[in-house]
Design a protein around this motif. Structure first.
Motif, PDB file in Angstrom:
ATOM      1  N   GLY A 196     -51.233 -10.392 -80.823  1.00 24.01           N
ATOM      2  CA  GLY A 196     -51.557 -11.689 -81.247  1.00 24.01           C
ATOM      3  C   GLY A 196     -50.494 -12.884 -81.345  1.00 24.01           C
ATOM      4  N   GLN A 197     -49.326 -12.219 -80.930  1.00 29.39           N
ATOM      5  CA  GLN A 197     -48.215 -12.943 -81.106  1.00 29.39           C
ATOM      6  C   GLN A 197     -47.767 -13.448 -79.887  1.00 29.39           C
ATOM      7  OE1 GLN A 197     -46.313 -13.419 -84.214  1.00 29.39           O
ATOM      8  NE2 GLN A 197     -48.559 -12.731 -84.681  1.00 29.39           N
ATOM      9  N   PHE A 198     -46.692 -14.443 -79.484  1.00 29.92           N
ATOM     10  CA  PHE A 198     -46.314 -14.793 -78.277  1.00 29.92           C
ATOM     11  C   PHE A 198     -44.887 -14.056 -78.408  1.00 29.92           C
ATOM     12  CE2 PHE A 198     -43.496 -17.190 -75.421  1.00 29.92           C
ATOM     13  CZ  PHE A 198     -44.243 -17.673 -74.486  1.00 29.92           C
ATOM     14  N   VAL A 199     -44.841 -13.193 -77.279  1.00 29.67           N
ATOM     15  CA  VAL A 199     -43.606 -12.090 -77.318  1.00 29.67           C
ATOM     16  C   VAL A 199     -42.485 -12.696 -76.422  1.00 29.67           C
ATOM     17  CG1 VAL A 199     -42.657  -9.817 -77.137  1.00 29.67           C
ATOM     18  CG2 VAL A 199     -45.011 -10.504 -78.045  1.00 29.67           C
ATOM     19  N   ILE A 200     -41.457 -13.090 -76.959  1.00 34.38           N
ATOM     20  CA  ILE A 200     -40.243 -13.268 -76.006  1.00 34.38           C
ATOM     21  C   ILE A 200     -39.278 -12.009 -76.015  1.00 34.38           C
ATOM     22  CG2 ILE A 200     -37.871 -14.815 -76.220  1.00 34.38           C
ATOM     23  CD1 ILE A 200     -39.658 -16.606 -78.270  1.00 34.38           C
ATOM     24  N   GLY A 201     -39.123 -11.621 -74.711  1.00 34.26           N
ATOM     25  CA  GLY A 201     -38.457 -10.196 -74.422  1.00 34.26           C
ATOM     26  C   GLY A 201     -37.146 -10.338 -73.802  1.00 34.26           C
ATOM     27  N   TYR A 202     -36.506  -9.380 -74.345  1.00 32.37           N
ATOM     28  CA  TYR A 202     -35.113  -9.092 -73.707  1.00 32.37           C
ATOM     29  C   TYR A 202     -34.869  -7.629 -73.516  1.00 32.37           C
ATOM     30  CZ  TYR A 202     -30.111  -8.403 -73.185  1.00 32.37           C
ATOM     31  OH  TYR A 202     -29.017  -7.937 -72.529  1.00 32.37           O
ATOM     32  N   LEU A 203     -34.287  -7.130 -72.116  1.00 27.76           N
ATOM     33  CA  LEU A 203     -33.925  -5.721 -72.137  1.00 27.76           C
ATOM     34  C   LEU A 203     -32.601  -5.719 -71.475  1.00 27.76           C
ATOM     35  CD1 LEU A 203     -36.183  -2.903 -70.737  1.00 27.76           C
ATOM     36  CD2 LEU A 203     -33.960  -3.395 -69.862  1.00 27.76           C
ATOM     37  N   GLY A 204     -31.720  -4.826 -72.024  1.00 30.99           N
ATOM     38  CA  GLY A 204     -30.276  -4.921 -71.592  1.00 30.99           C
ATOM     39  C   GLY A 204     -29.330  -4.440 -72.688  1.00 30.99           C
ATOM     40  N   ARG A 205     -28.114  -4.514 -72.024  1.00 30.31           N
ATOM     41  CA  ARG A 205     -27.078  -4.097 -73.215  1.00 30.31           C
ATOM     42  C   ARG A 205     -26.915  -5.098 -74.190  1.00 30.31           C
ATOM     43  NH1 ARG A 205     -22.076  -3.649 -71.151  1.00 30.31           N
ATOM     44  NH2 ARG A 205     -22.218  -4.978 -69.475  1.00 30.31           N
ATOM     45  N   ILE A 206     -26.384  -4.759 -75.512  1.00 30.39           N
ATOM     46  CA  ILE A 206     -26.462  -5.584 -76.643  1.00 30.39           C
ATOM     47  C   ILE A 206     -24.992  -5.909 -76.512  1.00 30.39           C
ATOM     48  CG2 ILE A 206     -27.034  -6.287 -78.892  1.00 30.39           C
ATOM     49  CD1 ILE A 206     -29.480  -5.744 -77.388  1.00 30.39           C
ATOM     50  N   VAL A 207     -24.427  -6.995 -75.817  1.00 26.84           N
ATOM     51  CA  VAL A 207     -22.888  -7.308 -75.757  1.00 26.84           C
ATOM     52  C   VAL A 207     -22.950  -8.791 -75.608  1.00 26.84           C
ATOM     53  CG1 VAL A 207     -22.159  -5.162 -74.716  1.00 26.84           C
ATOM     54  CG2 VAL A 207     -22.857  -6.939 -73.283  1.00 26.84           C
ATOM     55  N   LYS A 208     -21.727  -9.382 -75.757  1.00 25.15           N
ATOM     56  CA  LYS A 208     -21.660 -10.800 -75.745  1.00 25.15           C
ATOM     57  C   LYS A 208     -21.956 -11.412 -74.299  1.00 25.15           C
ATOM     58  CE  LYS A 208     -18.586 -12.537 -78.503  1.00 25.15           C
ATOM     59  NZ  LYS A 208     -17.239 -12.822 -78.945  1.00 25.15           N
ATOM     60  N   ASP A 209     -21.216 -10.756 -73.214  1.00 28.08           N
ATOM     61  CA  ASP A 209     -21.666 -11.010 -71.924  1.00 28.08           C
ATOM     62  C   ASP A 209     -22.911 -11.343 -71.363  1.00 28.08           C
ATOM     63  OD1 ASP A 209     -19.054 -11.355 -71.286  1.00 28.08           O
ATOM     64  OD2 ASP A 209     -18.792  -9.674 -70.039  1.00 28.08           O
ATOM     65  N   LYS A 210     -23.866 -10.594 -72.188  1.00 28.32           N
ATOM     66  CA  LYS A 210     -25.147 -10.697 -71.809  1.00 28.32           C
ATOM     67  C   LYS A 210     -26.053 -11.993 -72.316  1.00 28.32           C
ATOM     68  CE  LYS A 210     -25.532  -6.985 -69.189  1.00 28.32           C
ATOM     69  NZ  LYS A 210     -25.612  -7.150 -67.441  1.00 28.32           N
ATOM     70  N   ASP A 239     -19.698  -0.887 -78.459  1.00 31.54           N
ATOM     71  CA  ASP A 239     -18.685  -1.436 -79.010  1.00 31.54           C
ATOM     72  C   ASP A 239     -17.945  -2.195 -78.012  1.00 31.54           C
ATOM     73  OD1 ASP A 239     -19.518   0.077 -81.151  1.00 31.54           O
ATOM     74  OD2 ASP A 239     -18.500   1.977 -80.636  1.00 31.54           O
ATOM     75  N   GLY A 240     -17.899  -1.954 -76.946  1.00 30.27           N
ATOM     76  CA  GLY A 240     -16.975  -2.962 -75.843  1.00 30.27           C
ATOM     77  C   GLY A 240     -17.895  -4.375 -75.862  1.00 30.27           C
ATOM     78  N   ASP A 241     -16.976  -5.460 -75.946  1.00 30.15           N
ATOM     79  CA  ASP A 241     -17.600  -6.698 -76.173  1.00 30.15           C
ATOM     80  C   ASP A 241     -18.758  -6.910 -76.857  1.00 30.15           C
ATOM     81  OD1 ASP A 241     -17.761  -9.372 -74.750  1.00 30.15           O
ATOM     82  OD2 ASP A 241     -19.432  -8.687 -73.395  1.00 30.15           O
ATOM     83  N   PRO A 242     -18.449  -6.751 -78.145  1.00 32.60           N
ATOM     84  CA  PRO A 242     -19.526  -6.653 -79.264  1.00 32.60           C
ATOM     85  C   PRO A 242     -19.897  -8.231 -79.519  1.00 32.60           C
ATOM     86  CG  PRO A 242     -17.448  -6.364 -80.212  1.00 32.60           C
ATOM     87  CD  PRO A 242     -17.302  -6.267 -78.660  1.00 32.60           C
ATOM     88  N   ILE A 243     -21.159  -8.438 -79.940  1.00 38.12           N
ATOM     89  CA  ILE A 243     -21.739  -9.486 -80.433  1.00 38.12           C
ATOM     90  C   ILE A 243     -21.259  -9.682 -81.916  1.00 38.12           C
ATOM     91  CG2 ILE A 243     -23.669  -9.431 -78.875  1.00 38.12           C
ATOM     92  CD1 ILE A 243     -25.470  -8.963 -81.332  1.00 38.12           C
ATOM     93  N   ASN A 244     -21.107 -10.868 -82.623  1.00 40.62           N
ATOM     94  CA  ASN A 244     -20.703 -11.049 -83.892  1.00 40.62           C
ATOM     95  C   ASN A 244     -21.739 -10.290 -84.793  1.00 40.62           C
ATOM     96  OD1 ASN A 244     -23.036 -13.199 -85.143  1.00 40.62           O
ATOM     97  ND2 ASN A 244     -22.012 -14.420 -83.495  1.00 40.62           N
ATOM     98  N   GLN A 245     -21.110 -10.034 -85.966  1.00 38.56           N
ATOM     99  CA  GLN A 245     -22.061  -9.165 -86.988  1.00 38.56           C
ATOM    100  C   GLN A 245     -23.212  -9.901 -87.345  1.00 38.56           C
ATOM    101  OE1 GLN A 245     -21.882  -6.034 -88.069  1.00 38.56           O
ATOM    102  NE2 GLN A 245     -20.501  -5.771 -86.250  1.00 38.56           N
ATOM    103  N   HIS A 246     -23.037 -11.099 -87.696  1.00 39.39           N
ATOM    104  CA  HIS A 246     -24.143 -12.207 -88.167  1.00 39.39           C
ATOM    105  C   HIS A 246     -25.504 -12.046 -87.276  1.00 39.39           C
ATOM    106  CE1 HIS A 246     -26.048 -15.319 -90.287  1.00 39.39           C
ATOM    107  NE2 HIS A 246     -26.563 -15.780 -89.098  1.00 39.39           N
ATOM    108  N   ASP A 247     -25.213 -12.217 -86.023  1.00 40.78           N
ATOM    109  CA  ASP A 247     -26.379 -12.018 -84.964  1.00 40.78           C
ATOM    110  C   ASP A 247     -26.978 -10.660 -84.926  1.00 40.78           C
ATOM    111  OD1 ASP A 247     -26.199 -14.896 -84.162  1.00 40.78           O
ATOM    112  OD2 ASP A 247     -24.855 -14.441 -82.791  1.00 40.78           O
ATOM    113  N   LEU A 248     -25.929  -9.651 -85.002  1.00 36.92           N
ATOM    114  CA  LEU A 248     -26.292  -8.303 -84.837  1.00 36.92           C
ATOM    115  C   LEU A 248     -27.355  -8.002 -86.193  1.00 36.92           C
ATOM    116  CD1 LEU A 248     -26.212  -5.255 -83.666  1.00 36.92           C
ATOM    117  CD2 LEU A 248     -24.271  -4.946 -85.016  1.00 36.92           C
TER     118      LEU A 248
END
Length: 378
Positions: A196-210, A239-248
């Motif tokens: 019943g929700q509007f689903v916004i999707g992402y699939l891929g590595r969790i890194v800053k470049d993405k 761990d390589g090119d990590p996103i910031n801790q707040h967003d994680l």
């Protein structure tokens, strides 16, 4: 089977998904394909006699890189492949160097992306030099998208060598028979959260470049305006090119975000999305984008190398300028409020991908390419 060996080289075994079905197709058509990779469970699908395990580090490591290079040189002297095709940055460099030193007749560098596009300073200089050396050592260069080809030429990395793109781009195309809308059965716990929700999707590595940080910021805008939205994030946290801790922390702890680690069969998760967001800052092509569209999911991506080849702007999704998370949010909101537009974009995307990105298109051109090279006497 042709007696002349063709060695396909990748850095890590997880990259085998870039070759799904390709090696089997080529071997079936009498190309004596072998695979070189770091060890991993993904190699188990291939016969032991065509797999050569050599540990290669993804990140720069001088001593270990020299060790890997020496092992490749020894392997090439022993096996004497007629063609070496190396892709992914580290494997590309080491594979081209080893095949150049051992004078392999055909040395093919498959460029799957340019890591240098999102770095600066000394790291840029090192990565530029790595690409320049790999392309100098190569006899042939393959790019997996037209915009990647143009970027290589713009940076003068190819030393005036011709660059080939198979089909309309992508590493491997898609086996379109696998992409069924009926394949949507996910875990009950996740289904209940998305129902019943509007689903916004992402699939891929969790890194800053993405562009994960932009995805989070865009979702925060949407979340404030709508109560029936969920963000489904699938991918490994690296761990390589990590996103910031707040967003994680936001991804892992927000009640409106469903996070799941790497999955082997993403199709059923795509089929539970309303829109797919691909906010990458650099890409060779971006298979996840066409995978989502193959299932009728509108896709929003950035106007960057590789990614912009995967969406027809305003027809199968939207292309926005890199870093503009406000515009990502605007496009998502547009789809939330206009079901007809969402359906129209999805239908056109499905038709476009089905007509353009079948893996057989890539495989047939690759087969003819290899046949031509194997006939040449060097």
């Amino acid at each position: 089977m042709n007696n002349k060996k063709v060695f396909q080289l990748i850095t890590v075994s997880k990259s085998v998904y870039l070759l799904k079905g390709q090696i089997e197709y080529l071997r079936k058509n009498k190309i004596n394909m072998h695979l070189i990779s770091s060890e991993g469970k993904e190699l188990e699908q291939y016969p032991d006699n065509i797999v050569h395990k050599i540990q290669i580090k993804r990140e720069i490591s001088i001593i270990k890189d020299i060790q890997s290079l020496l092992k490749l040189i020894i392997l090439f002297l022993k096996e004497r492949p007629y063609i070496v095709n190396a892709g992914t940055p580290k494997a590309g460099l080491l594979g081209m160097l080893a095949s150049y030193i051992t004078r392999r007749p055909h040395r093919i560098y498959t460029v799957r992306g340019l890591r240098l596009e999102t770095v600066s300073g000394n790291k840029y200089k090192i990565l530029f030099l790595m690409e320049k050396i790999a392309m100098f050592c190569a006899t042939d260069i393959i790019a997996i998208s037209d915009s990647l080809k143009n970027r290589i030429i713009e940076l003068n990395l190819n030393s005036n060598k011709k660059i080939k793109v198979f089909g309309n781009g992508s590493s491997n195309g898609l086996n379109l028979k696998d992409y069924k809308k009926s394949d949507n059965n996910i875990e009950n716990e996740i289904y209940r959260q998305l129902d019943g929700q509007f689903v916004i999707g992402y699939l891929g590595r969790i890194v800053k470049d993405k562009g994960i940080e932009d995805l989070v910021n865009a979702f925060k805008i949407i979340e404030k305006k709508y109560s029936n939205v969920k963000l489904l994030v699938i991918g490994s946290i690296e761990d390589g090119d990590p996103i910031n801790q707040h967003d994680l922390s936001f991804i892992l702890n927000n009640k409106n975000v469903i996070y799941k680690n790497h999955v082997d069969k993403p199709i059923k998760y795509y089929n539970n999305m309303d829109v797919f967001i691909f906010p990458t800052y650099r890409e060779g092509f971006g298979n996840v984008s066409i995978e989502a569209q193959a299932l009728g999911i509108p896709t929003i991506t950035y106007n960057v190398t590789g990614a912009k080849d995967t969406v027809i702007n305003n027809e199968t999704g939207f292309i926005v300028e890199p870093g503009n998370h406000e515009e990502i949010a605007e496009k998502i909101e547009l789809l939330i409020n206009d079901e007809n537009l969402k359906v129209s974009l999805g239908e056109k995307g499905e038709q476009w991908v089905n007509a353009t990105f079948s893996n057989e298109i890539i495989w047939k051109e690759m087969l003819e390419f290899y046949k031509l090279k194997l006939k040449e006497h060097k």
